[in-house]
Enzyme design. Structure first.
Site, short mmCIF file in Angstrom:
data_model
loop_
_atom_site.label_atom_id
_atom_site.label_comp_id
_atom_site.label_asym_id
_atom_site.label_seq_id
_atom_site.Cartn_x
_atom_site.Cartn_y
_atom_site.Cartn_z
N ASN A 1 -4.00 5.43 15.62
CA ASN A 1 -5.05 5.07 14.66
C ASN A 1 -5.44 3.62 14.91
O ASN A 1 -4.58 2.78 15.10
CB ASN A 1 -4.54 5.23 13.23
CG ASN A 1 -4.14 6.67 12.95
OD1 ASN A 1 -4.90 7.59 13.16
ND2 ASN A 1 -2.91 6.86 12.49
N GLU B 1 0.84 -1.19 0.00
CA GLU B 1 0.00 0.00 0.00
C GLU B 1 0.88 1.25 0.00
O GLU B 1 1.99 1.25 0.52
CB GLU B 1 -0.91 -0.01 1.23
CG GLU B 1 -1.90 -1.13 1.17
CD GLU B 1 -2.96 -1.07 2.25
OE1 GLU B 1 -4.10 -1.39 1.94
OE2 GLU B 1 -2.65 -0.70 3.38
N CYS C 1 -1.25 6.33 9.52
CA CYS C 1 -0.05 5.65 10.02
C CYS C 1 -0.43 4.38 10.76
O CYS C 1 -1.29 4.39 11.63
CB CYS C 1 0.66 6.54 11.02
SG CYS C 1 1.68 7.76 10.25
N1 SAH Z 1 8.80 1.02 10.46
C1 SAH Z 1 8.94 2.42 10.53
C2 SAH Z 1 8.14 3.16 9.50
C3 SAH Z 1 6.74 2.71 9.25
S1 SAH Z 1 5.60 3.05 10.54
C4 SAH Z 1 8.65 2.92 11.92
O1 SAH Z 1 8.09 2.19 12.72
O2 SAH Z 1 9.04 4.05 12.21
C5 SAH Z 1 5.43 4.81 10.43
C6 SAH Z 1 4.96 5.46 11.70
O3 SAH Z 1 3.61 5.07 12.02
C7 SAH Z 1 5.80 5.08 12.91
O4 SAH Z 1 6.11 6.18 13.70
C8 SAH Z 1 4.87 4.16 13.65
O5 SAH Z 1 5.17 4.10 14.98
C9 SAH Z 1 3.54 4.78 13.39
N2 SAH Z 1 2.43 3.89 13.68
C10 SAH Z 1 2.40 2.55 13.63
N3 SAH Z 1 1.18 2.09 14.01
C11 SAH Z 1 0.44 3.16 14.29
C12 SAH Z 1 -0.90 3.35 14.70
N4 SAH Z 1 -1.72 2.33 14.89
N5 SAH Z 1 -1.35 4.61 14.89
C13 SAH Z 1 -0.54 5.67 14.68
N6 SAH Z 1 0.73 5.56 14.28
C14 SAH Z 1 1.22 4.33 14.09
#
Ligand code: SAH
Ligand code: SF4
Length: 342
Positions: free
Chosen positions: A293, A85, A335
């Site tokens: 989220n 995605e 995210c």
């Molecule tokens: N693997 C990397 C990049 C992808 S996730 C990382 O973890 O940084 C990108 C961002 O989305 C990260 O900061 C992660 O913590 C956040 N994220 C993951 N799950 C989420 C959720 N359920 N709600 C909000 N942010 C989330």
């Protein structure tokens, strides 16, 4: 998996350097729809390219549009059938940010993240990362939407620093072939110590912005929500951040810590206090608070009031802090919500 460029050099072993450059740049012509359009190449070369090298690294797509029309999510079916995605979001009127994936799935298994639940299927090739940019550039053109892609965040599916080489290649190519500048690309990482160290030493690292998903300044809490992190991950991040800021930091080149706000887990004033201490002893680092989220996990987002109190506490203690606006929740494009099934 061979890249387009590797295939090109096999197909045309004696091609001069300028042909390689043309090959690379032809991926950045959204008005072209196949090698046949690539008029920079003579006809016989175009025919060979058409026969031997796929023009794009995905074949089928499905697009969801948010009600507010400020974000779109695309599901891309790659040539081997794997799905990823990618997201397009309006940043200001007529300017767009894209969120790209770096892996099919992710092995890190963070408890709050939908991608983490998938486990890792495989790394994406540099072409597959670049083609998420191409996909949206073509989309904007076909939909006749105003404006251009000005920013990229590597925050989609996957942990980019576990796919160091391909992410680096893809970002370098985008920097070379578009108007997008280094400080308009951010890569988000949960913190992979060996790769973080590599960045400090890598003369060819495209000097893009880095965001570290910190999520807690308490070692036990961080370990609980990011089970794959090491016991001393905070100490490692602190040491690395200091070195990074010393080497690269300036006004436009800052380090960011991301902090997901999870109700009752990491959102108290005591947690904010620990975060202030961590940030101020580590250096001049921006904090981005991310409302959680929904992903079907055990967690809930902190309330708006709690997020505001946390924000105010950081601000009062002179931490540069912002709260991330969440876009695309209605199409699960926010995210942490990216996940695909075959
Ligand atoms: N693997 C990397 C990049 C992808 S996730 C990382 O973890 O940084 C990108 C961002 O989305 C990260 O900061 C992660 O913590 C956040 N994220 C993951 N799950 C989420 C959720 N359920 N709600 C909000 N942010 C989330
Ligand atoms: Fe992987 Fe990032 Fe999701 Fe953690 S938050 S599982 S590192 S994509």
């Amino acid at each position: 998996m061979q890249t387009r460029m590797e295939k090109f050099t096999i197909l045309f072993p004696n091609a001069p350097a300028y042909r390689m450059k043309q090959m690379e740049s032809s991926a950045f012509r959204p008005e072209w729809t196949s090698w046949n359009d690539a008029s920079i190449f003579p006809k016989d070369m175009r025919e060979a390219l058409e026969k031997n090298i796929p023009w794009l690294s995905y074949k089928k797509t499905q697009i969801l549009e948010s009600k507010s029309r400020d974000s779109y999510k695309a599901l891309l079916k790659l040539l081997d059938g794997d799905m990823i995605e990618t997201v397009l979001m309006a940043n200001t009127k007529g300017l767009w940010t894209i969120c790209v994936s770096s892996q099919v799935g992710c092995p890190m298994g963070c408890l709050f993240c939908a991608t983490g639940k998938m486990g890792l299927k495989r790394n994406l090739s540099s072409d597959e990362i670049i083609d998420q940019y191409r996909f949206w550039a073509i989309f904007l053109q076909e939909k006749k939407l105003e404006g251009a892609i000005t920013n990229i965040v590597v925050m989609g599916m996957g942990e980019p620093l576990l796919n160091y080489k391909n992410v680096k290649e893809a970002m370098s190519s985008i920097l070379h072939n578009t108007e997008i500048g280094q400080t308009h690309i951010s890569i988000s990482t949960i913190g992979v110590p060996a790769a973080l160290e590599m960045i400090l030493e890598d003369k060819h690292w495209p000097n893009i912005l880095i965001a570290i998903s910190l999520h807690s300044a308490d070692g036990a809490i961080r370990k609980k929500i990011i089970p794959s992190s090491s016991d001393d991950s905070l100490e490692q991040i602190a040491q690395w951040s200091k070195k990074y800021i010393k080497k690269f930091g300036n006004r436009s080149h800052f380090l960011m810590y991301e902090y997901i706000m999870l109700k009752g887990i990491n959102d108290s004033i005591a947690d904010a206090k620990k975060l202030v201490k961590f940030v101020t002893t580590t250096g001049n680092i921006k904090v981005n608070l991310i409302p959680y989220n929904r992903t079907g996990s055990e967690f809930e987002s902190s309330s708006d009031e709690t997020i505001d109190a946390f924000f105010q506490y950081l601000k009062k203690h002179r931490v540069m802090v912002t709260v991330r606006k969440s876009l695309g929740n209605d199409i699960s494009a926010a995210c942490g919500q990216l996940a695909t099934k075959k």
